[in-house]
Design an enzyme around this catalytic site. Structure first.
Site: not given
Ligand code: NAP
Ligand code: G3H
Length: 465
Positions: A145, A168, A206, A241, A274-275
């Site tokens: 986002n 990443k 992983d 987060e 949005r978080c």
């Protein structure tokens, strides 16, 4: 025609509308990921030896390069993750400002001097110099986002403190991330110090998070992925987060026009992806109906359309995300929620939905839609609002709307969240403020100084005079 030019280790990236093929990203295999990590590890000591002021100059150059390429980067952000073009441009400016502040803050972190005789029985001839040493190679994993801002907010603090980076990006967002890294590589930074790895997180994740040469992980994304990473990382320091279900608590004495305006902007900008979006309203029942009326008026004015038209409500990141939002709306309607507006859906574009009289048996009261839907719950008393606010698995932020500052401080102290906003929407910035998630919303703290601190460790020199 497209498939003839596509290599087997590449993925085509389409705009969120699905109409335009905007680029291709490499799908890296384990060998390529290993190589990237080992190059970063090798480059790190050389990078850490470069004088701090020169590292800061490189970051300032990076900010310049980003601004020089702002239009191009914003166009890609806008198409790739469906963000309104102006908001995408702002993301680039905000990122340049953040990088510059990181450069300056890093130069002002001077360590600490501790006197031996301040401890009982200690000697004045013993002095400790506490320096901050880089951790080594930082793994920065970012979400879709804010494909530029939430990546640079990890990469810049890592670099200023002498770390190398393995970055990443989210797969849908990687083209924007790659352009941001391209701008960085146009500076004098040793090219190997920043490695970008692309490919599906579920396939290469992983290897990345458990790799012995990764010294710290900074991650922004969903709570499910973050929790899995934290378990696999074992002894590696991790900053997470994650998701949120930020409540706007509106008390009986609130300025309702202000509350409605802030709630709508907080809930619906970038289609709620949005978080920190306001994801539920907990309203005092005495003012709830009036508040809902004002929210409705504001929501009716929101533009719904395409990112290039600068619409506020744009197509969601993918069909799965849009299906999930619909599922939550349907569940609430079936259980008796009142639709304040008739919402519509065309492909992944969902018009803003406001649901009134939501009750705690409805999934929308607890789950994070990450889309344009706002549930409103009515309450008789403040204790119940705090209880329901805290019953969420999330604890990112909360807003309290009231004229009574004393009461806001009291209620805020009872909320198990990272930040409480008084009479304003929940949001992360300004970017030098600490940014914290409690419970399933995160681990550790970000914000410029906190991020730098999380990527260094104390290194003690004891002088025995
Ligand atoms: P996500 O699906 O968790 O993906 C985030 C990143 O993790 C992507 O780069 C993804 O790569 C990668 N990833 C996926 N599986 C992985 C694995 N097993 N190991 C390592 N990495 C893996 O989250 P998202 O859909 O991008 O973002 C939406 C969520 O993030 C929401 O819950 C939102 O609240 C949260 N978020 C929180 C904040 C905050 O600051 N608190 C900010 C933004 C978003 P691929 O794309 O290749 O799968
Ligand atoms: O999506 C999560 C971001 O950290 C939110 O940032 O509050 O500036 O939109 P923002």
């Amino acid at each position: 025609m497209i498939s003839t030019t596509l290599l087997s280790k590449e993925k085509e990236i389409y705009s969120v509308t699905g109409e335009e093929r905007i680029g291709v990203i490499p799908i890296m295999d384990n060998e390529a990921v290993e190589k990237a990590i080992s190059k970063a590890k090798e480059a790190q000591p050389q990078w850490a030896e470069i004088e701090l002021y020169k590292r800061a100059e490189i970051l300032h150059d990076w900010a310049d390069q980003l601004l020089k390429n702002q239009t191009n980067i914003a166009e890609v952000i806008s198409k790739e993750v469906g963000k309104g073009y102006d908001a995408a441009k702002k993301e680039v400016t905000r990122t340049a400002d953040l990088i510059r502040y990181v450069a300056e803050e890093g130069c002002r972190m001077h360590g600490e001097l501790m006197k031996g005789d301040s401890f009982k029985g200690g000697k004045a001839t013993k002095l400790a110099m506490v320096d901050q040493a880089p951790l080594g190679v930082i793994l920065a994993i970012s979400p879709f986002n804010y494909p530029v801002n939430l990546a640079a907010s990890k990469i810049a603090p890592a670099l200023i403190s002498g770390n190398a980076v393995v970055f990443k990006p989210a797969s849908q967002g990687a083209l924007s991330g790659l352009l941001m890294v391209k701008a960085l590589l146009q500076t004098d930074i040793p090219q190997e110090a920043v490695q970008t790895v692309t490919g599906k997180g579920s396939e290469i994740g992983d290897l990345l998070v458990t790799h012995p040469d990764i010294d710290m992980i900074t991650f922004t994304g969903s709570s499910a992925t973050g929790q899995a990473i934290s378990q696999k990382a074992k002894m590696k320091p991790v900053v997470l987060e994650l998701g949120g279900k930020d409540p706007a608590i509106v008390l009986e004495d609130a300025d309702l026009s202000l509350a409605a305006e802030q709630i709508v902007s907080g809930a619906f900008s970038y289609s709620g992806q949005r978080c920190t979006a306001i994801k539920r309203v907990l309203a005092d029942q005495q003012i709830a109906d009036e508040l809902v009326g004002k929210i409705k008026e504001q929501v009716e004015q929101l533009s719904v359309g395409l990112p290039e038209e600068n619409a506020t409500i744009t197509p969601l990141i993918n069909t799965q995300a849009a299906d999930y939002v619909e599922e939550l709306i349907e569940d609430a309607l079936e259980k008796g929620a009142t639709p304040v507006l008739n919402h519509t859906r065309k492909d992944n574009l969902i018009s803003p939905a406001v649901l009134d009289h939501v009750t705690i048996d409805m999934r929308i009261a607890w789950e994070e839609p990450f889309g344009p839907v706002l549930p409103i719950l009515h309450f008789k008393e403040e204790g119940e609002m705090i209880k329901i606010a805290n019953q969420s698995e999330y604890g990112l932020q909360a807003s309290i709307f009231t004229k009574d500052v004393q009461k806001a401080l009291f209620m805020g102290s009872k909320l198990n969240v990272g930040s409480v906003q008084l009479n304003a929407k929940t949001e992360r910035g300004p970017d030098h403020f600490p940014f914290i998630g409690a419970k399933s919303s995160g681990l550790g703290s970000q914000g410029i100084r906190r991020s730098i601190e999380s990527m260094t460790r104390d290194k003690l020199f004891v002088l025995n005079l």
